[in-house]
Enzyme design. Sequence first.
Site, PDB file in Angstrom:
ATOM      1  CE  LYS A  69      -4.272  -2.211   1.977  1.00  0.00           C
ATOM      2  NZ  LYS A  69      -5.219  -2.184   2.783  1.00  0.00           N
ATOM      3  CG  ASP A 105      -9.215   0.026   3.883  1.00  0.00           C
ATOM      4  OD1 ASP A 105      -9.737  -0.686   2.903  1.00  0.00           O
ATOM      5  OD2 ASP A 105      -7.968  -0.084   4.259  1.00  0.00           O
TER       6      ASP A 105
END
Length: 281
Positions: A69, A105
């Site tokens: 990420k 998220d």
Amino acid sequence: MTGGPPRACVLGWPVRQSRSPLIHRHWLATYGVDGAYDPAEVRPEDFAAFVRGFAASGIVGGNVTVPHKEAAFALVDEAAPSAAALGAVNTLWLESGRLLGANTDGIGFLANLDEGARGWEGERSVAIVLGAGGAARAVVHALAERGFDKVVVLNRTASKAEAVAALAGRAGVAGGVDDLPRWLPRADVLVNATSLGMAGKGTLGVGLAGLRGGTVVNDLVYVPLETELLAQARARGNRVVDGLGMLLHQAVPGFERWFGVRPAVTPELRALAVADIETRA
Ligand code: NAP
């Protein structure tokens, strides 16, 4: 540039644990989209070259999971505000030849609570987040954006709690897990963002004495769906929300970018994911 239907992927190392193919393939079938979604197991040292080869391979974008990420954030030509704030990207897409990235998220976390426990924000006074890893970063940022007065980050490693609390700006408060009893009676929402409670990782082992009846308790862990924390809160009569909805909702923006259809998180999709959890757990 190759012709043919759009292809997307999930990039991870390893990647076989990812449930993203199950989610996106369900949506491809449901909406009759001519496209593909595949797992891509890519070593950290190969990540940049793989992503730079997207267009040449007919790949329109992808999800990014552990450990890529931060590397994805470093590669994008432009980061959405969500990703810029967190320094991490979980969704990549190409737009006019440029690589763009977002972090969904936080969107998934909020949508899960909005759907699972209407009015969960209460007075937007105090939110408690246990843990200060990657998932906690997204949650803390999202809670601050929702307008909580205090976002209290409690973690085993104090230095990490401080860094993550800083993502909430003036609302951020850092502490240790020992501080939980002091904050519990003031909480509108309590979130477990540690990996404790997950199958094979040991239990969280916190007591909930002092928790008000109206406090909503959410666990990001979804294997098992009913963690010891949620069972404990449910037994006290509190509303609880498991972590599966966050996983499903965070996938929505990527699918829409890659395939041009905004997909719905339906009971049918949830049932598929639950069956997969029960089979693989
Ligand atoms: P991470 O970056 O590895 O962070 C793990 C966190 O757990 C850290 O705060 C760590 O504390 C704490 N921790 C681990 N073992 C501990 C122990 N024995 N005692 C006390 N604290 C401990 O993991 P992550 O990526 O943030 O993920 C956290 C959890 O969220 C995982 O279970 C993951 O599956 C779940 N998750 C769910 C979703 C969803 O969509 N529902 C999305 C992302 C993640 P230290 O800082 O002290 O090490």
